[in-house]
Design an enzyme around this catalytic site. Structure first.
Site, PDB file in Angstrom:
ATOM      1  N   SER A 123       0.820  -1.213   0.000  1.00 43.84           N
ATOM      2  CA  SER A 123       0.000   0.000   0.000  1.00 43.84           C
ATOM      3  C   SER A 123       0.853   1.261   0.000  1.00 43.84           C
ATOM      4  O   SER A 123       0.337   2.351  -0.204  1.00 43.84           O
ATOM      5  CB  SER A 123      -0.914   0.018   1.236  1.00 43.84           C
ATOM      6  OG  SER A 123      -0.137   0.004   2.422  1.00 43.84           O
ATOM      7  N   HIS A 144      -2.704  -3.465  -5.716  1.00 44.02           N
ATOM      8  CA  HIS A 144      -3.100  -2.972  -4.399  1.00 44.02           C
ATOM      9  C   HIS A 144      -4.615  -3.077  -4.218  1.00 44.02           C
ATOM     10  O   HIS A 144      -5.378  -2.292  -4.784  1.00 44.02           O
ATOM     11  CB  HIS A 144      -2.639  -1.526  -4.218  1.00 44.02           C
ATOM     12  CG  HIS A 144      -2.990  -0.950  -2.879  1.00 44.02           C
ATOM     13  ND1 HIS A 144      -3.221   0.402  -2.676  1.00 44.02           N
ATOM     14  CD2 HIS A 144      -3.160  -1.540  -1.668  1.00 44.02           C
ATOM     15  CE1 HIS A 144      -3.518   0.603  -1.413  1.00 44.02           C
ATOM     16  NE2 HIS A 144      -3.484  -0.561  -0.775  1.00 44.02           N
ATOM     17  N   GLU A 156      -5.662  -0.866  -7.364  1.00 48.39           N
ATOM     18  CA  GLU A 156      -4.671  -0.002  -8.008  1.00 48.39           C
ATOM     19  C   GLU A 156      -3.608  -0.898  -8.642  1.00 48.39           C
ATOM     20  O   GLU A 156      -2.932  -1.654  -7.943  1.00 48.39           O
ATOM     21  CB  GLU A 156      -4.013   0.924  -6.987  1.00 48.39           C
ATOM     22  CG  GLU A 156      -4.940   1.991  -6.426  1.00 48.39           C
ATOM     23  CD  GLU A 156      -4.237   2.896  -5.419  1.00 48.39           C
ATOM     24  OE1 GLU A 156      -4.485   4.112  -5.448  1.00 48.39           O
ATOM     25  OE2 GLU A 156      -3.444   2.386  -4.590  1.00 48.39           O
ATOM     26  N   ASN A 194      -3.858   6.884  -1.367  1.00 47.85           N
ATOM     27  CA  ASN A 194      -3.190   7.361  -0.155  1.00 47.85           C
ATOM     28  C   ASN A 194      -2.537   8.724  -0.337  1.00 47.85           C
ATOM     29  O   ASN A 194      -2.259   9.416   0.640  1.00 47.85           O
ATOM     30  CB  ASN A 194      -2.157   6.336   0.319  1.00 47.85           C
ATOM     31  CG  ASN A 194      -2.790   5.213   1.106  1.00 47.85           C
ATOM     32  OD1 ASN A 194      -3.836   5.387   1.721  1.00 47.85           O
ATOM     33  ND2 ASN A 194      -2.181   4.043   1.065  1.00 47.85           N
TER      34      ASN A 194
END
Length: 512
Positions: A123, A144, A156, A194
């Site tokens: 991540s 991900h 992802e 993120n």
């Protein structure tokens, strides 16, 4: 793009929540799945847990018993990595540590065939860095998933510098065949979600530090006005402040101290105190039996004003609010003023959508002391709450008239201290700005960033779709005003936003 066939064997390394979820999804899609963990009992427990999940799905009528039995039969625990030698795809879901991941893939590379794709569920670690020591780094890609894997649609698909585009395309197509919503991205700090999500926490933390309102009230505004499923403080409590703070620090460090990602001293204090959120019984909120929920600040009832008029052009943001006021029985008429900014006049008080300035600053610049600003609404027609900030110069009488106007239209009214940009507006502007920069830097496409934020963290609207909705000009204006107020590079405007505005003017858009 062509997905791996159902005859392809999938190996999953690591049987924690992520590994077990990935194994379940692959088995559901018809693949034989090999699950490995250094702790044999953990892998057995994961497979049993998947079986229990299937049983619940059958009980609820969401899966047939035959399909559940077939999917369960496709799951096999293996005792050694050597048993994964025939896998077409190996997905790693072990501890988030660069050295551990490198060691695992080095071992796998000596076992699997040359055509096997190696995928990491990292991540936050650079996919490029994980692949660097491999003999064939081009076959390693990021895959991900988001927790819980069976329920969260986003994957992802991350390419490192060496990743073969054909490998990324195959993983993208395979993810889609597994019922997911994949997006392609480059390996950069935070990838898409993120990275782009940082302002959702950062702006709320800053407003709490500036005493705009208490945390429960700020959360309520993000839910009731912004349409977000969870407010930032309750979400940080759910994630865990140690985890959330660590991710922020990681992204901040990876971008060499870029002020847009500056961690909050408030969150640092919570971590220092061990108040990590739900898992420790205390974060911004307290948890446990008998704990009372904090009361959201809501203004007491005020008298309905006698007159409300519209000033300036009736913008896309103003129109649904005007319609709601008209439905409440207000006889709206247009009033000519020197200021062409769209807004309302309520018994002499000027009422505007926030543009990144404080109400006091707007009052001073317009020579109109009775000025009130309101925060952005996702859905003005259906929103249950509206947040207001009054200029320091504004009289009580004028402010109460504005409160009464919105209450008559069915809103619960929350008052913020007079902070620039309010909460929803500045957060949306910053999310759009970060999304635009990700696109501008070639991390992903505009459609990918919107899909990622909706499917990965359940935003009610993609950041760039939101910029289209409120207008790129509005986003740029809010950011420029925040930058002028704070004097910080944190609020610098993405070059892509300026380019869009220059090329398209008021009609500038990211999506057709």
């Amino acid at each position: 793009m062509q997905a791996l066939s159902q005859e392809s064997i999938i190996a999953v390394i690591g049987s924690g929540a992520m590994g077990a979820g990935i194994a379940q999804v692959a088995a559901n899609a018809g693949h034989q799945v090999l699950l490995f963990d250094t702790r044999v009992e953990a892998a057995d427990k994961a497979i049993a847990g998947i079986g229990a999940t299937y049983a619940r799905l059958v009980e609820k009528g969401r899966m047939s018993a035959a399909d559940a039995d077939a999917a369960q039969a496709r799951l096999t625990r293996i005792g050694t990595l050597q048993e994964a030698k025939d896998a077409a795809l190996v997905v790693e879901a072990i501890v988030e540590n660069l050295d551990a991941k490198r060691a695992l893939f080095a071992e796998l590379e000596a076992i699997v065939g040359d055509d096997c794709i190696l995928a990491t569920n990292t991540s936050s670690i650079s996919v490029t860095a994980i692949a660097a020591p491999l003999r064939r780094p081009e076959r390693l890609v990021g895959m991900h998933f988001f927790n819980p894997v069976p329920l969260m649609a986003l994957v992802e698909v991350i390419s490192g510098i060496a990743t073969d585009p054909a490998v990324a395309d195959t993983v993208y197509a395979t993810s889609h065949a597994w019922g997911k919503s994949p997006v392609l991205a480059k390996s950069t700090p935070g990838f898409i979600v993120n990275r782009v999500a940082r302002p959702y926490y950062a702006e709320a933390l800053r407003l709490l530090l500036e005493q705009a309102a208490d945390h429960a009230t700020l959360d309520a505004v993000m839910r009731d006005c912004g349409g977000f499923r969870m407010g930032p403080f309750e979400l940080m409590d759910l994630i865990g402040h140690d985890v959330n703070f660590s991710v922020t620090n990681s992204v901040y460090a990876a971008y060499f101290g870029d002020p847009r990602f500056t961690p909050s001293i408030l969150q640092q204090e919570l971590v220092n105190a061990g108040f990590l959120g739900r898992k420790t019984g205390r974060g911004f909120y307290r948890y446990g039996e008998g704990v009372e929920k904090p009361v959201v600040q809501t203004e007491p009832p005020q008298a309905r004003p006698e007159s409300v008029s519209i000033v300036g052009s009736e913008s896309a943001q103003l129109a649904p609010l005007a319609a709601r006021l008209a439905d409440a029985g207000f006889d709206l008429h247009h009033e000519e003023t020197l200021d062409c900014t769209p807004g309302f006049v309520c018994q002499g008080a000027a009422v505007y959508l926030s543009d990144g300035r404080s109400a006091s600053e707007r009052a001073a610049e317009s020579w109109h002391p009775d000025t009130v600003v309101y925060d952005l609404l996702l859905d003005a027609a259906g929103a249950t709450r509206i947040a207001l900030a009054r200029a320091d110069q504004c009289s009580e009488e004028a402010y109460h008239a504005v409160v009464g106007m919105f209450q008559a239209a069915g809103f619960a009214v929350t008052r913020f201290d007079d902070v620039p940009g309010m909460l929803v507006m500045r957060t949306v502007a910053m999310l759009a700005n970060e999304a635009a920069d990700a696109v501008n830097q070639g991390v992903c496409s505009a459609s990918a960033v919107d899909i990622a934020m909706q499917k990965g963290v359940n935003y009610p609207r993609g950041p760039l779709a939101w910029a289209d909705s409120i207008g790129v000009q509005q986003v740029v204006t809010v950011l420029a005003n925040l930058a002028a107020t704070y004097g910080e590079d944190r609020y610098r405007v993405s070059p892509l936003l300026r380019r869009k505005l220059a090329g398209g003017g008021e009609g500038a858009r990211f999506h057709d």
